[in-house]
Design a protein around this motif. Sequence first.
Motif, PDB file in Angstrom:
ATOM      1  N   THR A   1      -8.261  62.033  78.312  1.00 51.27           N
ATOM      2  CA  THR A   1      -9.876  62.559  79.520  1.00 51.27           C
ATOM      3  C   THR A   1     -10.058  63.918  79.305  1.00 51.27           C
ATOM      4  O   THR A   1     -11.002  64.720  78.912  1.00 51.27           O
TER       5      THR A   1
ATOM      6  N   HIS B   1     -14.958  64.385  73.288  1.00 51.21           N
ATOM      7  CA  HIS B   1     -16.180  63.236  73.165  1.00 51.21           C
ATOM      8  C   HIS B   1     -17.038  62.853  72.129  1.00 51.21           C
ATOM      9  O   HIS B   1     -17.658  64.514  71.434  1.00 51.21           O
TER      10      HIS B   1
ATOM     11  N   TRP C   1     -19.251  58.989  72.540  1.00 46.93           N
ATOM     12  CA  TRP C   1     -18.966  58.664  73.698  1.00 46.93           C
ATOM     13  C   TRP C   1     -19.988  58.857  74.755  1.00 46.93           C
ATOM     14  O   TRP C   1     -20.225  58.563  75.744  1.00 46.93           O
TER      15      TRP C   1
END
Length: 283
Positions: free
Chosen positions: A64, A69, A73
């Motif tokens: 994460t 991203h 996403w």
Amino acid sequence: MARSIQDIQQFIYAQKAQEPALASLNSTSKVAIWRLWVYIISVAIWSLEKLFDLHRTDINKRLTELKPHTARWYRSKALAFQYGFGLSLDSDKYDDNDKQWFTKEQIEASKIIKYSAVVESKNEGRLIIKIAGEQGEQLQPITERQKQAFEAYLQEIKDAGVRLSVVNYEPDILHLQMKIVYDPLVLDSNGQSITHATKPVETAIKDYLKHLPFNGELVLAHLIDALQQAEGVKIPHLVLAQSKNITSSGEYGAFETIEISKIPTAGYFTIDNFNDITYVSNV
């Protein structure tokens, strides 16, 4: 997720019961040697599974924090938005502890973003997130208050430095001018089916728009192909196709001609009316 020690014990007991060679181990005493060994092994397995959970949590946290991203996403996160619920601290996920007093129906109703598409603006260097809610089977914008909450949610979860714009517009309006050569044995002069009292051409246009993916490209040739399959239609002739969309002023602009195809600014179309579709029984 790690199983409980009791669940692991019950699994071992069940496996032991299926092994005839272990039938002599039948003492029901809690301090029977074989039962104590089952407990010790269960604790060892439980400890290992807990370590696996901690390892998985650590890996997910690292991913994460490190992984940039994609547009996919951002789309999945837009669809995961829950109006009225807060995110876990320093997380892009919702806190399940906040939901214990709510029913499944209330939680599902909080997911107000039913459609989303994310595209990159090449000129402005930002991501454009198109969204729409739903009322019945009709796509529609979410309310201004809901949009403000959604934008605050995006600010919490987005990557640092990424600029976002939310498009939450009324649908692009599609206007079609057509001439339909019809079969008079099947349709009347108004395009209505003689046997079903429906209008196959209008139904085909609505179905085509309904099945168009969100932010999908309307291709006029494909629309004609769909009309060609409509009941009682011999020749569907498109005279003119136009559309208009909400502009930066918040109002609809002027109609613009669609030459070959068009991606709707709002992400979806609605047909204004069918007044410019005429029916002729022969060419």
